[in-house]
Scaffold this motif. Structure first.
Motif, PDB file in Angstrom:
ATOM      1  N   HIS A 195       0.829  -1.206   0.000  1.00  0.00           N
ATOM      2  CA  HIS A 195       0.000   0.000   0.000  1.00  0.00           C
ATOM      3  C   HIS A 195       0.864   1.258   0.000  1.00  0.00           C
ATOM      4  CE1 HIS A 195      -3.195   2.745   0.864  1.00  0.00           C
ATOM      5  NE2 HIS A 195      -2.559   3.150   1.945  1.00  0.00           N
ATOM      6  N   LEU A 196       1.898   1.266   0.849  1.00  0.00           N
ATOM      7  CA  LEU A 196       2.771   2.446   0.915  1.00  0.00           C
ATOM      8  C   LEU A 196       3.478   2.668  -0.422  1.00  0.00           C
ATOM      9  CD1 LEU A 196       4.333   2.190   4.473  1.00  0.00           C
ATOM     10  CD2 LEU A 196       2.616   3.785   3.660  1.00  0.00           C
TER      11      LEU A 196
ATOM     12  N   HIS B 136       1.576   9.378  -5.792  1.00  0.00           N
ATOM     13  CA  HIS B 136       1.863  10.777  -5.491  1.00  0.00           C
ATOM     14  C   HIS B 136       3.252  11.189  -5.968  1.00  0.00           C
ATOM     15  CE1 HIS B 136      -1.780  11.460  -3.161  1.00  0.00           C
ATOM     16  NE2 HIS B 136      -1.623  10.239  -2.696  1.00  0.00           N
TER      17      HIS B 136
ATOM     18  N   MET C   9       6.242  10.121  -5.292  1.00  0.00           N
ATOM     19  CA  MET C   9       7.188  10.354  -4.208  1.00  0.00           C
ATOM     20  C   MET C   9       8.204   9.215  -4.197  1.00  0.00           C
ATOM     21  SD  MET C   9       5.022  11.818  -1.089  1.00  0.00           S
ATOM     22  CE  MET C   9       6.126  13.089  -0.612  1.00  0.00           C
TER      23      MET C   9
ATOM     24  N   LEU D 209       1.674   7.460   9.082  1.00  0.00           N
ATOM     25  CA  LEU D 209       2.051   7.094   7.722  1.00  0.00           C
ATOM     26  C   LEU D 209       0.905   7.362   6.758  1.00  0.00           C
ATOM     27  CD1 LEU D 209       3.806   3.710   8.437  1.00  0.00           C
ATOM     28  CD2 LEU D 209       4.894   5.705   7.480  1.00  0.00           C
ATOM     29  N   SER D 210       1.295   7.775   5.565  1.00  0.00           N
ATOM     30  CA  SER D 210       0.367   7.846   4.438  1.00  0.00           C
ATOM     31  C   SER D 210      -0.895   8.661   4.743  1.00  0.00           C
ATOM     32  CB  SER D 210      -0.007   6.424   4.031  1.00  0.00           C
ATOM     33  OG  SER D 210      -0.704   6.421   2.828  1.00  0.00           O
TER      34      SER D 210
ATOM     35  N   GLU E  72      -3.432  11.894   3.862  1.00  0.00           N
ATOM     36  CA  GLU E  72      -3.821  12.859   2.835  1.00  0.00           C
ATOM     37  C   GLU E  72      -4.505  14.015   3.540  1.00  0.00           C
ATOM     38  OE1 GLU E  72      -4.386  10.575  -1.381  1.00  0.00           O
ATOM     39  OE2 GLU E  72      -6.025  11.750  -0.552  1.00  0.00           O
TER      40      GLU E  72
ATOM     41  N   TYR F 129      -0.053  14.980   0.225  1.00  0.00           N
ATOM     42  CA  TYR F 129       0.225  13.622   0.697  1.00  0.00           C
ATOM     43  C   TYR F 129       1.422  13.628   1.634  1.00  0.00           C
ATOM     44  CZ  TYR F 129       1.426   8.710   0.714  1.00  0.00           C
ATOM     45  OH  TYR F 129       1.721   7.433   1.106  1.00  0.00           O
TER      46      TYR F 129
ATOM     47  N   GLN G  30       3.955  11.285   3.473  1.00  0.00           N
ATOM     48  CA  GLN G  30       4.380   9.887   3.444  1.00  0.00           C
ATOM     49  C   GLN G  30       4.604   9.360   4.864  1.00  0.00           C
ATOM     50  OE1 GLN G  30       7.944   8.964   1.165  1.00  0.00           O
ATOM     51  NE2 GLN G  30       6.608   7.643  -0.006  1.00  0.00           N
TER      52      GLN G  30
ATOM     53  N   SER H  83      -5.700   5.902   3.908  1.00  0.00           N
ATOM     54  CA  SER H  83      -6.139   4.551   3.535  1.00  0.00           C
ATOM     55  C   SER H  83      -5.130   3.542   4.063  1.00  0.00           C
ATOM     56  CB  SER H  83      -6.296   4.420   2.030  1.00  0.00           C
ATOM     57  OG  SER H  83      -5.140   4.864   1.380  1.00  0.00           O
ATOM     58  N   PHE H  84      -4.232   4.024   4.914  1.00  0.00           N
ATOM     59  CA  PHE H  84      -3.272   3.143   5.563  1.00  0.00           C
ATOM     60  C   PHE H  84      -4.049   2.148   6.441  1.00  0.00           C
ATOM     61  CE2 PHE H  84      -0.261   2.288   9.009  1.00  0.00           C
ATOM     62  CZ  PHE H  84       0.837   1.916   8.275  1.00  0.00           C
TER      63      PHE H  84
END
Lengths: 675, 362
Positions: A149-150, A157, A159, B116-117, B119, B130, B132, B164-165
């Protein structure tokens, strides 16, 4: 290792776990599974380049198309097991997805494909390896899903790949314990009542149809290399009998054609009823709870004679043939209870009644064409014995003492005959002994039959049950005595050292451990049903609420359930902590909140009708309106701005104190207005 | 009068109560499915049926694991969302139609677990930033780039923080109330003719400005060393060559020739009104870029004439906030009419001004 590679490897491990799960159920029924396992192992350490992948993809596509066509053909033309052809397609897809270059991020397919494989494995009676593979699948799956997912989010995005600490990954992996716990909880608690709303029920196995007539001798008990495959696991609820007397009777044979034993369909006389034995044979009865592994015949094994057979699951049905053997239907791996008589009548008792045979059927005297020396041998053995029991014992003793037990098979086909055993080789395995005894007894006019089953077993201390393996397959003899029915005799001499040693090697303890696990898996996972569920709940309930009788015991009732209270306290503390942490959840910095509260107070008092006004404009407005607490409000705003935007190091406490003063003045003004 | 006012007050109070109630009943978290999450939920239902129907115990195991997956997902996403301090950094101002960047600083106050993650987006805008990762005790930075087409002051009230983590199955969202505002200046690149001010002489000046850069900036005063932002046309090349460093000519400001741009706000707030604002801003920007002194007068605010980038910012700030309404007070002449240019959305009072720009007619 970078995250992308780690993800790829974990995916391969997930796939492998699913493959192992499937193997534990279906075994090597589909050879493609080995290929897939190898490809997944390769994928662990190697990834193809984009070019190689392109070529591989072609191969996989062709294979997938062909296998799909085959699966469709199976589905349409042969209404047989369609699971395996479909699994073949699945396996090829898993392998093709695993062997993709790293750059491709669309690896979500491999999650679902390996999951589908796991589900397919559950369609079989998967062994304890399924449980282990399931745990591995969950642990790796949790980490893999998160990393994937990450990675996908980073790509979306634009990144760079995130960097994760190892400790964090391990912690996430540990979270899969929650999943395991949930899994166990749901497994135990989900009601096992309603089922079979739609579709077919448990299919009736077809072995029963082709069962009754002819079974080759070599099929049972003739596997002469050690085979530790577990056939029965037996628990003795009451008392554990000695291992030596445990003859797990399976099936009997009447007709011997010189080479193989078979059954006749012409038996009309029923076996003496259980009440017959119960009235005559010595007590006590032994209760057994038997967990049988699926083998290719649907025979109910139990100590003989059986007084009562109890169904272990609702689907399990059994039936008894005229020759007294039990068969079952409706369950792939039967679990049942049996009550049998453990001891036979003593020889003296057998001797007390004259041996007049009246079965009304000559089938138990049937003989193949024999040479004269067999009859001569019989005559010499029984000479001088009047009673049937003495004649039988004479033959039994002769075979036991003059012959040698060996697992070595005769060298040539010509040497496999019974007469070669009796007069030349004088050595063989149990089938030779039992066959020889039956033939000798019948040649003397004594009705006898050959019986197959298992002898003894190994006690598993790890699980307190008896394990019976294929190694213990045995063959013995039953002789008819008019008042007593069929009585068991065993002409086979004891195994010599090397044979016994083969079963008790250094590997033994480990095998016991694995076998114990397997037994628990079968008993508590595969065979878990409403009965066991109710049992578990009842036990839990009784642990929580001490029964009145328990109070009489030496320890107080409260102490017995102290852990319940501890657990409850823990839960309450956890909830309180969660609630508290919720209130202290810092969303905005303290200075921001102080400032916002101040503005809210002034807005309520009517000094700040425009919420979008910037902070300084707000102060100007207060000034303009001669608002109360102006000086303090101004310093709050200035300190707030300085701290938030100007790297100022004003203490938050100062800001709060100023705000408090401003609010106090504001409230004072309000009170005066009201008065 | 009082009879008609009473229900209005009642209605206002009811609306406020309704808003408060809605605010109170606002769920602390909102949850929605992603495609994968929807599929998984479907699979769970199907497996539940399958497990019930077949009584296959292994299916119960797998089903339980899937439910456990959802629990773990919920817990981890909650950990990602909680105990974060969110700060917003907006530029001092942005120009309509040009990209602007909002920066969010997320400080993770958790002791062990990372954020983490995430938005982040403003409630009124679609563009998301976003984040990270923000490790425990550290601050992470996320940026959103957006383009606003309309000038004005945008009140920012609420940041929607979603994630959505960890598995991409569900999107969990929470609100972070963080008031703020964003000033968007009107665009200044509208093609507009030169204003005719101060009669004939002004026109000559205006025309000659295009020819010789020096004119229109006042009397020549002397030379000074070059500073960043100086017009390269002012470089005095001979002195530069002699001194070995860039030198520019300096002029005195021509205080007599201030340009006053008067924007009439007495109009309906529509397209033409916006065009009028853009006309005014374009006129001001060009005049200031040419070194002129410019003042702005609207029906509410008067900004005294001045020059330079700071003056332009003040004017644009004011124009960004300008509100058109027919009942606004009458626009008064801030200075001598010969220096004033009227920018209006509808041709109304045109006397006294040296020049008039009507939106939609230029």
């Amino acid at each position: 290792m970078n995250l992308r590679r780690l993800h790829h490897r974990l995916l391969a491990v997930m796939g492998l776990a699913a493959v192992v799960a499937f193997l534990s159920g279906a075994g090597l029924e589909t050879p493609i599974i080995l290929l897939t396992a190898v490809l997944l192992l390769i994928a662990l350490f190697w990834q193809p380049s984009a070019r190689t992948h392109e070529k591989l993809e072609w191969l996989f596509r062709i294979a997938a198309v062909l296998l799909t066509v085959r699966a469709i053909y199976y589905m349409v033309a042969l209404p047989d097991d369609v699971v395996l052809p479909m699994v073949d397609v699945l396996l090829v897809l898993v392998a093709s997805e695993a062997l993709r270059p790293e750059e491709i991020t669309a690896q979500t397919r491999l999650y679902s494909l390996s999951f589908a494989l796991l589900i397919a494995a559950s369609a079989y009676r998967a062994g304890v390896a399924f449980g282990l593979a399931f745990v591995v699948f969950l642990v790796t799956g949790t980490i893999t899903l998160m990393i994937g997912h990450l990675l996908r989010q980073a790509a979306k995005h634009r990144m760079p790949e995130p960097v994760l600490e190892r400790g964090f990954l391990i912690r996430v992996g540990l979270l899969s314990c929650v999943m395991l716990f949930m899994s166990a909880l749901l497994f135990v608690a989900f009601p096992r009542v309603t089922r079979q709303w739609m579709g077919r029920g448990v299919p009736v196995t077809s072995s029963i149809i082709g069962f009754s007539d002819r079974v080759s001798l070599s099929e049972h008990g003739s596997r002469l290399y050690p085979n530790p495959e577990v056939v029965l696991r037996v628990e003795f609820p009451d008392v554990r009998p000695s291992d030596r007397s445990l003859y797990w009777r399976g099936r009997s044979y009447e007709v011997f054609d010189g080479v193989a034993w078979s059954r006749t369909g012409r038996l009309y006389r029923r076996e003496p009823l259980s009440t017959f034995y119960a009235a005559r044979w010595p007590k006590p009865a032994i209760e057994q709870r038997i967990y049988a592994a699926p083998i290719d015949v649907n025979v109910v094994f139990a100590l003989s004679p059986v007084l009562e057979l109890r169904r272990g699951s609702p689907a399990f049905r059994f039936d008894q043939t005229p020759s007294g053997d039990f068969f079952y239907t409706g369950s792939p791996a039967p679990t049942y209870g049996a009550v049998s008589l453990g001891e036979q009548p003593a020889d003296a008792d057998l001797r007390a009644f004259p041996a007049v045979y009246t079965p009304g059927d000559s089938v138990f005297l049937q003989l193949p064409r024999l040479s004269g020396r067999v009859y001569r041998l019989t005559d010499s053995l029984i000479a001088g014995h009047e009673q049937r029991i003495d004649q039988v014992r004479a033959v039994e003793d002769y075979l036991r003492t003059q012959f040698r037990y060996t697992l070595d098979l005769p060298a040539t086909a010509a040497e496999t005959g019974l007469e070669h055993f009796l007069f030349e080789r004088r050595a063989g395995h149990c089938e030779y002994f039992s066959t020889a005894m039956v033939v000798l007894l019948r040649s003397a006019g004594i009705p006898a039959r050959n019986v197959n089953g298992f002898l003894g077993g190994q006690w598993n201390e790890f699980g307190n049950f008896l394990t019976v393996t294929q190694n213990q397959a045995h063959s013995w003899v039953e002789v008819y005595f008019p008042r007593w029915g069929w009585v068991r005799f065993d002409p086979t001499p004891a195994a010599t050292g090397d044979t016994a040693a083969a079963q008790n090697n250094w590997f033994g303890p480990f095998r016991f451990l694995v076998d114990g696990l397997e037994h628990r898996w079968n008993k508590w996972v595969l065979e878990y049903d409403l009965q066991k569920q109710v049992d578990v709940f009842r036990r839990t309930a009784s642990a929580i609420t001490p029964e009145p009788s328990a109070r009489t015991s030496s320890e107080p009732a409260g102490a017995r359930s102290w852990w319940i209270w501890a657990a409850a306290a823990f839960i309450v503390l956890f909830v309180i902590r969660a609630l508290l942490s919720r209130t202290t959840d810092t969303v905005a910095a303290l200075e921001t909140r102080t400032y916002l509260n101040l503005r809210k107070a002034y807005r309520r008092a009517g000094y700040d009708p425009q919420p979008s006004l910037p902070p300084l404009a707000f102060v100007n407005r207060l000034e303009h309106m001669h608002a109360p607490g102006l000086t303090h409000a101004r310093s709050v705003v200035l300190l707030y701005l300085e701290r938030r935007f100007g790297n100022g190091d004003a203490a938050v406490e100062t800001i709060r104190a100023e705000a408090e003063l401003a609010l106090r003045q504001l409230r004072a003004r309000k009170r005066r207005q009201v008065v | 009068m009082s009879t008609s006012a009473a229900p209005a007050a009642w209605r206002v109070r009811a609306a406020r109560a309704w808003r408060t109630l809605k605010e109170l009943l606002r769920p602390p978290r909102r949850l929605s499915f992603t495609r994968a999450g929807g599929l998984l939920t479907g699979a769970i239902v199907a497996m539940g049926f399958a497990a019930l129907n077949t009584g296959n115990n292994l299916l119960y195991l797998v089903l339980g694991a899937l439910l456990g997956l959802i629990m773990v997902s919920g817990w981890l996403s909650e950990q990602s969302l909680r105990r974060n301090q969110v700060q917003r950094r907006v530029p001092r101002a942005a120009t309509a139609g040009e990209p602007l960047r909002i920066t969010y600083e997320v400080s993770n106050h958790k002791r062990r677990l990372p954020t983490l993650s995430l938005e982040l987006r403003e409630k009124r805008f679609e563009e998301a930033a976003y984040l990270q990762a923000a490790w425990p005790g550290k601050t992470g930075i996320a940026r959103a780039t957006l383009v606003l087409q309309k000038r004005g002051v945008y009140a920012l009230s609420r940041i929607l923080v979603s994630t959505s983590f960890p598995f991409g199955l569900f999107i969990k969202e929470r609100d972070v109330d963080l008031p703020g505002y964003l000033v968007v200046w009107p665009r200044t690149d509208r093609a507009v003719r030169r204003p005719r001010v101060g009669g004939e002489r002004a026109r000559q000046l205006g025309e000659s400005t295009a020819v010789a850069g020096g004119v229109g900036r006042g009397e020549y005063r002397g030379l000074r060393s070059f500073r960043p932002g100086d017009d390269p046309r002012d470089v005095h090349w001979r002195s530069t060559a002699r001194l070995g460093q860039p030198v520019v000519r300096e002029y005195e400001r021509e205080s007599n020739h201030s340009l006053w741009v008067c924007l009439d706000l007495r109009a309906a707030p529509d397209e033409r009104a916006e065009e009028a604002v853009e006309l005014a801003s374009s006129i001001c920007a060009r005049a200031i870029n040419e070194g002129q002194r410019v003042g702005l007068a609207t029906n509410e605010v008067v900004i005294d004439a001045g020059a330079g980038a700071g003056q332009l910012e003040r004017i644009l700030d004011s124009l960004a906030r300008a509100r058109f309404r027919p009942e606004a007070p009458v626009l008064a002449l801030p200075a001598d009419g010969a220096q004033c240019v009227l920018v209006t959305a509808s041709r109304t009072a045109t006397a006294d001004y040296a020049d008039v720009f009507v939106a939609g007619e230029t």
